[in-house]
Design a protein around this motif. Structure first.
Motif, PDB file in Angstrom:
ATOM      1  N   SER A 169       6.222  80.128  -0.415  1.00 54.59           N
ATOM      2  CA  SER A 169       6.591  78.715  -1.309  1.00 54.59           C
ATOM      3  C   SER A 169       5.964  77.691  -0.543  1.00 54.59           C
ATOM      4  CB  SER A 169       8.257  78.368  -0.673  1.00 54.59           C
ATOM      5  OG  SER A 169       9.108  79.662  -1.468  1.00 54.59           O
ATOM      6  N   ARG A 170       5.900  77.407   0.648  1.00 56.62           N
ATOM      7  CA  ARG A 170       5.213  76.344   1.216  1.00 56.62           C
ATOM      8  C   ARG A 170       3.484  76.372   1.002  1.00 56.62           C
ATOM      9  NH1 ARG A 170       8.238  75.597   6.724  1.00 56.62           N
ATOM     10  NH2 ARG A 170      10.351  75.557   5.894  1.00 56.62           N
ATOM     11  N   LEU A 218      -8.625  71.740 -14.753  1.00 50.87           N
ATOM     12  CA  LEU A 218      -7.584  71.062 -14.888  1.00 50.87           C
ATOM     13  C   LEU A 218      -7.100  69.974 -13.975  1.00 50.87           C
ATOM     14  CD1 LEU A 218      -5.323  73.935 -16.490  1.00 50.87           C
ATOM     15  CD2 LEU A 218      -6.460  72.227 -17.816  1.00 50.87           C
ATOM     16  N   VAL A 243       2.356  77.937  -1.789  1.00 52.36           N
ATOM     17  CA  VAL A 243       2.103  77.524  -3.253  1.00 52.36           C
ATOM     18  C   VAL A 243       2.242  76.036  -3.490  1.00 52.36           C
ATOM     19  CG1 VAL A 243       3.165  77.636  -5.630  1.00 52.36           C
ATOM     20  CG2 VAL A 243       2.602  79.837  -4.037  1.00 52.36           C
ATOM     21  N   LEU A 244       3.310  75.272  -2.844  1.00 56.23           N
ATOM     22  CA  LEU A 244       3.506  73.994  -3.050  1.00 56.23           C
ATOM     23  C   LEU A 244       2.411  73.351  -2.349  1.00 56.23           C
ATOM     24  CD1 LEU A 244       7.603  73.684  -2.050  1.00 56.23           C
ATOM     25  CD2 LEU A 244       6.331  73.470  -4.268  1.00 56.23           C
ATOM     26  N   PHE A 271     -10.927  62.637  -0.742  1.00 60.88           N
ATOM     27  CA  PHE A 271     -10.096  62.948  -1.912  1.00 60.88           C
ATOM     28  C   PHE A 271     -10.414  61.859  -2.824  1.00 60.88           C
ATOM     29  CE2 PHE A 271      -7.139  64.370   1.881  1.00 60.88           C
ATOM     30  CZ  PHE A 271      -7.762  65.565   1.828  1.00 60.88           C
ATOM     31  N   ILE A 272     -10.987  62.361  -3.989  1.00 58.00           N
ATOM     32  CA  ILE A 272     -11.624  61.053  -4.699  1.00 58.00           C
ATOM     33  C   ILE A 272     -11.348  61.233  -6.453  1.00 58.00           C
ATOM     34  CG2 ILE A 272     -13.631  60.617  -3.273  1.00 58.00           C
ATOM     35  CD1 ILE A 272     -15.245  62.575  -5.135  1.00 58.00           C
ATOM     36  N   LEU A 273     -11.513  60.491  -7.247  1.00 58.00           N
ATOM     37  CA  LEU A 273     -11.467  60.800  -8.695  1.00 58.00           C
ATOM     38  C   LEU A 273     -12.793  61.595  -8.811  1.00 58.00           C
ATOM     39  CD1 LEU A 273      -9.857  57.259  -9.738  1.00 58.00           C
ATOM     40  CD2 LEU A 273      -9.043  59.454  -9.394  1.00 58.00           C
ATOM     41  N   GLU A 294      -1.013  73.075  -4.329  1.00 56.98           N
ATOM     42  CA  GLU A 294      -1.232  72.435  -5.967  1.00 56.98           C
ATOM     43  C   GLU A 294      -2.165  71.407  -6.122  1.00 56.98           C
ATOM     44  OE1 GLU A 294       2.441  71.262  -8.652  1.00 56.98           O
ATOM     45  OE2 GLU A 294       2.829  70.910  -6.484  1.00 56.98           O
ATOM     46  N   ARG A 295      -2.633  70.594  -5.163  1.00 51.60           N
ATOM     47  CA  ARG A 295      -3.617  69.632  -5.545  1.00 51.60           C
ATOM     48  C   ARG A 295      -4.956  70.292  -4.695  1.00 51.60           C
ATOM     49  NH1 ARG A 295      -1.371  64.015  -3.358  1.00 51.60           N
ATOM     50  NH2 ARG A 295      -0.975  65.386  -1.392  1.00 51.60           N
ATOM     51  N   PRO A 296      -6.206  69.793  -5.315  1.00 53.61           N
ATOM     52  CA  PRO A 296      -7.348  70.055  -4.697  1.00 53.61           C
ATOM     53  C   PRO A 296      -7.505  69.975  -3.312  1.00 53.61           C
ATOM     54  CG  PRO A 296      -7.810  68.924  -6.759  1.00 53.61           C
ATOM     55  CD  PRO A 296      -6.380  68.719  -6.543  1.00 53.61           C
ATOM     56  N   ARG A 297      -6.827  68.672  -2.642  1.00 54.84           N
ATOM     57  CA  ARG A 297      -6.973  68.671  -1.299  1.00 54.84           C
ATOM     58  C   ARG A 297      -5.949  69.467  -0.490  1.00 54.84           C
ATOM     59  NH1 ARG A 297      -3.799  62.736  -0.672  1.00 54.84           N
ATOM     60  NH2 ARG A 297      -5.080  62.446  -2.485  1.00 54.84           N
ATOM     61  N   HIS A 348      -6.968  66.703 -11.498  1.00 55.43           N
ATOM     62  CA  HIS A 348      -7.318  65.374 -11.998  1.00 55.43           C
ATOM     63  C   HIS A 348      -8.262  64.671 -10.862  1.00 55.43           C
ATOM     64  CE1 HIS A 348      -4.871  65.344 -15.485  1.00 55.43           C
ATOM     65  NE2 HIS A 348      -3.855  66.012 -14.726  1.00 55.43           N
ATOM     66  N   SER A 349      -8.334  65.485  -9.816  1.00 58.28           N
ATOM     67  CA  SER A 349      -9.064  64.903  -8.471  1.00 58.28           C
ATOM     68  C   SER A 349     -10.003  65.746  -8.069  1.00 58.28           C
ATOM     69  CB  SER A 349      -8.132  64.378  -7.382  1.00 58.28           C
ATOM     70  OG  SER A 349      -7.670  65.390  -6.830  1.00 58.28           O
TER      71      SER A 349
END
Lengths: 411, 411
Positions: free
Chosen positions: B341-342, B21, B344-345, B90-92, B348-351, B23-24
């Motif tokens: 919390s930190r 799911l 999880v936040l 960090f790429i497409l 969120e992104r692959p990086r 995008h990167s």
């Protein structure tokens, strides 16, 4: 992704781009007021007020505010610009109600005299720190020179003199006229149920007193000037340039953004190859500023003082050349790839979409998806670039340089 | 999310946490070598080599490298630490092959004599800049004092003297022994097809010459010292502390991390309320350092010189108190919420997952999901905190202070 919008009966706009797959939620209270909405005698009041918002309400002390954000581990902050003041938090979805309740309370701050006087010292220190750091206030100076009598000439921080003379009464008056629901938008991206959001907005913001949306219209004639400011203690020489570009409501802004990318992106641009890759300068960058009624091409250079004149000639040659000859298909394609890749990568999280969402809605009254934005860049042609360069040329900027040099010879 | 791993025949490990799911894609070449793997005479070679990796290969000039990353709009960078040197982008997702091809080529750099001499000047400038900025090298000094003869005593940047004397031949020798496939892991998170990744790794890295994985074992006895360094030009006073904590392979590291959060998180911690909220100090923070064979509690303080002794007494009282009395259920709960919390936040992104993934695999030979990590924090009890404080007390740190003060009286 789905877009929702409504307006509460007191004028507060509520918008959301909902993404059920997101793991977080970004929340922003965006107030359409900033440095351009200040009279000269209260210059800096918007930014000072942004600080005061965290200093407590009838229900909460400043410590409570700090403690409560901390308790649910939110990342939160606020910022003031020329045209807006915004308060935002990146949270776990389950903390939405606490966040809305907390922001809506602190956005009706007490603005107590004693807190005002204490915070005034913090603001004055911030102004002094700003004057201590490159480019030593020359960016504000360049902006004032360029915009002349236009409201955008003002400084976001204000000056030592305006801040010292500012009274709590003046701030309360400014607050009352500018922090009205009609000037405020509550924007949310990521995992959010819009019906719940509207219920919460009504629960916590419906008692905000309605107000009007004052006109922000202004006429202006920008200047083309060159000034050298001496800063003998500096080791490096700094240079700033501004010229007029398509504004935030002008569809030519995409082409203008591409132009600054081709000319002054931090890598791979014309100025990068000729000034940075050759070792002639430490930094050179160009970017587009977007405002309600105009835009600006901006340039920033730092280099050793002995290289300044040579670098400036090089920059002037590049700006004149692009005005005359435009850009190549290959450069255009490369810039589009750079811009679009970065937009996709930075839009991946809810926090990466929130500011684009709220700015499109407040500045342009439209919802634009990431795909819409990418498409607008993709459609820019060589011809459109040439047209924009004719209407908004790069080669006659207002220029300010600051550093050890006392005099600069312009070729 | 799904985890995959394999090892190529030359020893290169390839791992991925695939998220269809996303995008990167985040890509990291992680080399298990850093400052601790250097002999004293080549101190700084790992970091210098990281710079040289971007200076070209038999196939590419330094300009080509720059241009190619730029062409596909990747965000890329590299870093050197005590125990690792890593290269990431960090790429497409569609740029995976180009990225692997490019990194795999530049990770076999030419290391030409003339590039080495040019880059040496850049490194020396970096060392001087570092010495110009607070805390003026006192962090390296504190580390050396604390670790004594242990390899972790060395500086990542090296010193002017070691860098000046370093030869290109020494660097090539270091490269050959330390940048072996057996010491390297290719890690990918986000949108990625693992079979394709392995095919690419084989296509571009299979010709890397195999090598051995040298032992990194070391014995040490840390020190407890107090030193005052004079820096008359400084306006503020700075203080650093280090003491021994559970290491990167010790399951007690979660409790230790919670302890530093309760004591010295940048907001809402014990030291925050007593030093920052009261206006006694500008900054105070504690954090956990994780290494192969040990960990460190770290503390950083900046304040006005006249407040130093009072602040230091306050810190000592707090450290002694927590060693003696432990923490409360309420503090423990709050710290867990903050940390979780930190996490999880930020995941969120692959990086946000890539470094956790690769460090778990290289340091601990295990795959841990975000959920596993959260669960490990959630399970820490008051009793475990007390046990960790007994085994690894906070109150006998090595301390270094630097600033205008010539002498500091310890209570």
């Amino acid at each position: 992704m789905q877009f929702f919008e409504t307006t509460l009966s007191n004028g507060l706009r509520v918008i959301a781009e909902s993404n059920p797959l997101a793991h977080s939620t970004a929340v922003c209270f965006y107030v359409e007021t900033g440095a351009r909405d200040e009279t000269p005698e209260v210059s800096g009041v918007s930014h000072f007020l942004e600080h005061m918002v965290f200093k407590g309400t009838p229900k909460r002390t400043a410590d409570d505010v700090n403690r409560e954000f901390d308790e649910f581990g939110a990342y939160y902050n606020a910022a003031t610009s020329d045209e807006s003041t915004y308060y935002y938090a990146f949270i776990l979805p389950e903390h939405l109600e606490r966040t809305i309740e907390l922001w809506s309370d602190i956005l009706r701050p007490s603005l107590r005299d004693e807190d005002f006087e204490t915070e005034k010292q913090v603001i004055l220190e911030e102004i002094r720190m700003y004057a201590d750091q490159p480019p030593f206030g020359a960016d504000d100076y360049c902006k004032a020179l360029f915009f002349r009598d236009h409201p955008l000439a003002g400084s976001v921080l204000g000056t030592e003199s305006t801040i010292k003379q500012l009274t709590a009464e003046q701030m309360r008056d400014y607050f009352q006229h500018h922090y009205t629901p009609a000037r405020t938008t509550l924007a949310v991206t990521g995992k959010v149920d819009f019906d719940e959001l509207v219920t919460l907005a009504n629960r916590y913001c419906a008692d905000w007193t309605p107000g009007t949306l004052p006109s922000r219209e202004a006429t202006f004639q920008t200047a083309t000037k060159f000034e050298t400011l001496a800063q003998p203690s500096s080791h490096q020489q700094y240079l700033l340039q501004m010229s007029l570009a398509p504004g935030g409501q002008d569809s030519r802004r995409y082409a203008a953004d591409i132009i600054t990318n081709i000319m002054g992106n931090d890598s791979g641009s014309r100025l990068f190859w000729d000034l940075i890759d050759t070792g002639s300068a430490e930094t050179v960058q160009m970017w587009l500023g977007e405002f309600l009624d105009c835009g600006t091409y901006n340039l920033y250079l730092s280099c050793s003082p002995e290289m300044l004149e040579e670098n400036l000639s090089m920059i002037q040659r590049h700006l004149a050349q692009v005005d005359r000859e435009g850009v190549s298909e290959e450069e255009l394609e490369l810039a589009k790839n750079r811009i679009c890749s970065r937009m996709v990568l930075s839009s991946e999280r809810p926090r990466g979409r929130i500011f684009s969402l709220v700015e499109n809605w407040t500045l342009r009254s439209e919802y634009r998806t990431l795909r819409d934005e990418l498409e607008s860049y993709r459609q820019v042609s060589i011809t459109e670039i040439a047209d924009v360069l004719q209407a908004f040329p790069l080669s006659h900027p207002t220029t300010v340089t600051i550093g050890p040099l006392e005099k600069v010879e312009v070729a």
